[in-house]
Motif scaffolding. Structure first.
Motif, PDB file in Angstrom:
ATOM      1  N   ARG A 119       4.069   2.795  -9.611  1.00  0.00           N
ATOM      2  CA  ARG A 119       5.249   3.602  -9.254  1.00  0.00           C
ATOM      3  C   ARG A 119       5.223   3.969  -7.774  1.00  0.00           C
ATOM      4  N   LYS A 120       4.057   4.397  -7.286  1.00  0.00           N
ATOM      5  CA  LYS A 120       3.907   4.782  -5.881  1.00  0.00           C
ATOM      6  C   LYS A 120       4.208   3.600  -4.966  1.00  0.00           C
ATOM      7  N   THR A 121       3.669   2.408  -5.326  1.00  0.00           N
ATOM      8  CA  THR A 121       3.902   1.200  -4.508  1.00  0.00           C
ATOM      9  C   THR A 121       5.386   0.842  -4.513  1.00  0.00           C
ATOM     10  N   LEU A 122       6.031   0.895  -5.688  1.00  0.00           N
ATOM     11  CA  LEU A 122       7.470   0.577  -5.789  1.00  0.00           C
ATOM     12  C   LEU A 122       8.285   1.523  -4.915  1.00  0.00           C
ATOM     13  N   LYS A 123       7.966   2.789  -4.937  1.00  0.00           N
ATOM     14  CA  LYS A 123       8.713   3.785  -4.166  1.00  0.00           C
ATOM     15  C   LYS A 123       8.638   3.482  -2.673  1.00  0.00           C
ATOM     16  N   VAL A 124       7.413   3.229  -2.179  1.00  0.00           N
ATOM     17  CA  VAL A 124       7.227   2.932  -0.743  1.00  0.00           C
ATOM     18  C   VAL A 124       7.895   1.608  -0.381  1.00  0.00           C
ATOM     19  N   TYR A 125       7.804   0.625  -1.283  1.00  0.00           N
ATOM     20  CA  TYR A 125       8.412  -0.695  -1.063  1.00  0.00           C
ATOM     21  C   TYR A 125       9.932  -0.570  -0.897  1.00  0.00           C
ATOM     22  N   LEU A 126      10.566   0.223  -1.748  1.00  0.00           N
ATOM     23  CA  LEU A 126      12.025   0.420  -1.659  1.00  0.00           C
ATOM     24  C   LEU A 126      12.404   1.214  -0.416  1.00  0.00           C
ATOM     25  N   GLU A 127      11.583   2.191  -0.038  1.00  0.00           N
ATOM     26  CA  GLU A 127      11.854   3.003   1.155  1.00  0.00           C
ATOM     27  C   GLU A 127      11.773   2.164   2.424  1.00  0.00           C
ATOM     28  N   ASN A 128      10.982   1.096   2.374  1.00  0.00           N
ATOM     29  CA  ASN A 128      10.802   0.222   3.544  1.00  0.00           C
ATOM     30  C   ASN A 128      11.620  -1.050   3.428  1.00  0.00           C
ATOM     31  N   HIS A 129      12.740  -0.940   2.724  1.00  0.00           N
ATOM     32  CA  HIS A 129      13.722  -2.037   2.625  1.00  0.00           C
ATOM     33  C   HIS A 129      13.112  -3.320   2.088  1.00  0.00           C
ATOM     34  N   CYS A 130      12.198  -3.175   1.095  1.00  0.00           N
ATOM     35  CA  CYS A 130      11.568  -4.301   0.404  1.00  0.00           C
ATOM     36  C   CYS A 130      10.742  -5.193   1.355  1.00  0.00           C
ATOM     37  N   SER A 131      10.111  -4.559   2.330  1.00  0.00           N
ATOM     38  CA  SER A 131       9.268  -5.291   3.278  1.00  0.00           C
ATOM     39  C   SER A 131       7.803  -5.187   2.843  1.00  0.00           C
ATOM     40  N   ILE A 132       7.170  -6.356   2.558  1.00  0.00           N
ATOM     41  CA  ILE A 132       5.770  -6.388   2.140  1.00  0.00           C
ATOM     42  C   ILE A 132       4.879  -5.881   3.260  1.00  0.00           C
ATOM     43  N   ILE A 133       5.166  -6.313   4.501  1.00  0.00           N
ATOM     44  CA  ILE A 133       4.327  -5.957   5.652  1.00  0.00           C
ATOM     45  C   ILE A 133       4.351  -4.448   5.881  1.00  0.00           C
ATOM     46  N   ASN A 134       5.552  -3.853   5.930  1.00  0.00           N
ATOM     47  CA  ASN A 134       5.666  -2.410   6.186  1.00  0.00           C
ATOM     48  C   ASN A 134       5.048  -1.579   5.052  1.00  0.00           C
TER      49      ASN A 134
ATOM     50  N   SER B 279       2.575  -2.586   3.128  1.00  0.00           N
ATOM     51  CA  SER B 279       1.115  -2.750   3.269  1.00  0.00           C
ATOM     52  C   SER B 279       0.571  -1.811   4.327  1.00  0.00           C
ATOM     53  N   ASN B 280       1.278  -1.721   5.446  1.00  0.00           N
ATOM     54  CA  ASN B 280       0.830  -0.834   6.533  1.00  0.00           C
ATOM     55  C   ASN B 280       0.881   0.639   6.123  1.00  0.00           C
ATOM     56  N   LYS B 281       1.894   1.015   5.366  1.00  0.00           N
ATOM     57  CA  LYS B 281       2.057   2.415   4.936  1.00  0.00           C
ATOM     58  C   LYS B 281       0.958   2.828   3.959  1.00  0.00           C
ATOM     59  N   LEU B 282       0.617   1.919   3.041  1.00  0.00           N
ATOM     60  CA  LEU B 282      -0.337   2.263   1.986  1.00  0.00           C
ATOM     61  C   LEU B 282      -1.776   1.859   2.334  1.00  0.00           C
ATOM     62  N   PHE B 283      -1.919   1.164   3.502  1.00  0.00           N
ATOM     63  CA  PHE B 283      -3.251   0.696   3.935  1.00  0.00           C
ATOM     64  C   PHE B 283      -3.878  -0.218   2.879  1.00  0.00           C
ATOM     65  N   LEU B 284      -3.057  -1.123   2.350  1.00  0.00           N
ATOM     66  CA  LEU B 284      -3.506  -2.082   1.350  1.00  0.00           C
ATOM     67  C   LEU B 284      -3.209  -3.494   1.837  1.00  0.00           C
ATOM     68  N   HIS B 285      -3.964  -4.479   1.283  1.00  0.00           N
ATOM     69  CA  HIS B 285      -3.756  -5.879   1.662  1.00  0.00           C
ATOM     70  C   HIS B 285      -2.386  -6.326   1.157  1.00  0.00           C
ATOM     71  N   ARG B 286      -1.788  -7.266   1.901  1.00  0.00           N
ATOM     72  CA  ARG B 286      -0.448  -7.736   1.532  1.00  0.00           C
ATOM     73  C   ARG B 286      -0.422  -8.384   0.155  1.00  0.00           C
TER      74      ARG B 286
END
Length: 542
Positions: free
Chosen positions: A482-497, A499-506
């Protein structure tokens, strides 16, 4: 009693009428005997004067002037003992009396003035005793009706039967409470005329007679009925053209008005008891902290007694009396402000709840000197023009200001409290109505406040349907997804952004998004769908 009735009695049958045009329908209230020339200045009204006319034996022209002054008083008539000092009245005196319709009576030589005086007085007193007994009997009839809890219709019908005249009773607000011996046309004419006279009769202490509109000869009389510290109702008696109310009925009517005052005072306290019940219900709802299912079930059961039901639309409008603000409602001793509060509640309830097609409920808020109007089902049940009409009428009739504030609409009874507090804050932070500054509308501060209007159960159902197990996750893996989905949608579905926000591998982000799509059974390429997911996540957090 009238002079005609007096002369029909056995004791006074030997008094003879001297002039042809004598008005024998003049009222005789008392009798006076004197020989003073300027007697007109000392006589009470409607007295029968007994005299020998000794002072006028040399000049009967002065007797003509006396008759004129007695007629203006008015005087019931003059009985003269002919043959003692005056052998006969001159034609000039008789003509003067005929011109005025003033009764001249002849006392026989064998009767003394004292005998006539006492006989007249005995007849008047005997008649008054009969009148008093009649009035007391009428009074008893109405007292019995009150004790039997007779309806207003029964009371007014009985009054019409006794007076034998068309009668109507109006409230202070101009509403017809009951009528007898009247037709629909008469009622409509009187309703219009009564409302035109409202300001004139507001402080009426005694009865007042007016001309009937559309009829030159017909009149009606308005009698105030005092059930509190002011007139709460008015009795209207329409005089029939061929029949006037006599003095006896007029006296009895005074007693009847007192009884009507008792009847309305009793109804006044019944309204107050209803206010206490509704106020307790409302305060219990508003002041309660946790509104669980059991509490709301109890509120629904109690609310049915006051017209509050289950609906998909609710809205609160608060009507406040600003001049009462800061004062304490005195339940032990009513003053005019408490009486006004109760009377306005009664009128508002009748105006708003009385129409079956409109779902409106009026609840008192005694602590705030206000009325809480709850709109159900129909958003247009209480439009601005209706509030303006209520304001203007109260201002005209009671000279009392009333302010309105409209809260937001809610779709669940659980959230009705929210609409109440929004309406309350609207007095200070709301927007004034387009047509009236005394009507306020709550103004939302941000978009999140709009979400508060939607019922919690509805939010939960929609969110679960849309987000599935990600709506309200319980396990750690679902929480991370849920947390990953929320950040992913907030960053316009950008994998790179993301990944950078959550400090996780792409690749970790790609894996988690893929798992989310499997749970949602939908991909995340549609912008509209992604926006709905964002709203769903936002709702669940609220």
């Amino acid at each position: 009693m009238t002079l005609r009735e007096l002369l029909k009695t056995k004791e006074l049958s030997d008094l003879k009428i001297i002039n042809k045009n004598a008005d024998l329908d003049r009222i005789v209230s008392t009798v006076e005997s004197t020989e003073t020339p300027d007697v007109a200045g000392y006589l009470p009204k409607n007295a029968l004067l007994i005299t020998t006319a000794m002072a006028y034996k040399e000049d009967q022209k002065e007797l003509c002037r006396l008759i004129e002054s007695l007629d203006q008083l008015p005087c019931a008539g003059m009985a003269v003992k002919i043959g003692r000092f005056i052998d006969e009245l001159s034609q000039e005196v008789i003509d003067q009396a005929d011109a005025l319709g003033f009764p001249l009576l002849q006392i026989p030589m064998y009767q003394t003035l004292g005998e006539v005086y006492h006989r007249v007085l005995a007849c008047i007193w005997g008649n008054e005793n009969e009148d008093l007994l009649y009035a007391l009997n009428v009074q008893k009839v109405f007292y019995d009706l009150i004790l039997q809890r007779a309806s207003m219709g029964k009371l007014v019908h009985t009054l019409g039967m006794i007076l034998k005249q068309p009668v109507m009773i109006f409230s202070l607000f101009g509403e017809l409470c009951g009528s007898s011996n009247t037709g629909k046309k008469e009622e409509k004419v009187m309703e219009t005329m009564y409302q035109e006279l409202l300001l004139e009769i507001r402080g009426l202490k005694y009865s007042q007679t007016f001309k009937m509109k559309g009829s030159e000869n017909r009149e009606f009389t308005i009698y105030p009925i005092q059930a509190a510290s002011y007139n709460t109702h008015y009795l209207v008696v329409l005089e029939q053209e061929e029949k006037k109310m006599d003095e006896v009925l007029g006296f009895a009517l005074g007693q009847i008005l007192l009884i009507f005052g008792i009847h309305f005072y009793k109804r006044f306290y019944m309204s107050y008891n209803e206010i206490l019940l509704r106020n307790h219900f409302f305060q219990n709802y508003i002041r309660s902290g946790q509104k669980d299912k059991k509490f709301m079930y109890q509120m629904v059961l109690e609310g049915k007694n006051f017209g509050l039901g289950i609906s998909s639309y609710y809205k609160v409008v608060i009507a406040k009396l600003p001049e009462m603000e800061g004062k304490i409602f005195n339940s032990s001793r009513f003053m005019r402000r408490e009486e006004y509060y109760i009377m306005i509640y009664d009128w508002l309830k009748h105006q708003l709840e009385g129409r079956k097609s409109v779902c409106l409920t009026v609840l008192p808020d005694m602590e705030e000197w206000s009325y809480v109007i709850i709109i159900q089902e129909n958003p247009y049940a209480l439009e601005e023009k209706k509030l303006i009409k209520i304001h203007d009428w109260l201002k005209e009739v009671l000279d009392t200001e009333i302010l309105f504030s409209c809260g937001n609409s809610v779709s669940d009874l659980n959230n009705l409290e929210n609409s109440y507090w929004k309406a309350k804050s609207g007095f200070h932070n709301g927007e004034a109505g387009k047509k009236a500054s005394y009507i306020c509308y709550y103004k939302p501060q941000n978009i999140l406040e709009l979400m508060e209007d939607i019922a919690t159960t509805q939010i939960k159902e929609v969110c679960i349907q849309m987000l599935r197990t990600l709506a309200y996750p319980q396990d750690e893996m679902s929480l991370e997804l849920r947390k990953t989905l929320k950040v992913y949608l907030e960053n316009h579905c950008s994998i790179i952004n993301t990944s950078n926000k959550l400090f996780l591998h792409r690749n970790t982000i790609r894996y988690r998004i893929k798992k989310c799509q499997e749970i949602l059974e939908n991909d995340l390429t549609d912008p509209d769908y992604c926006f709905q997911l964002q709203l769903g996540l936002m709702f669940t957090e609220i």
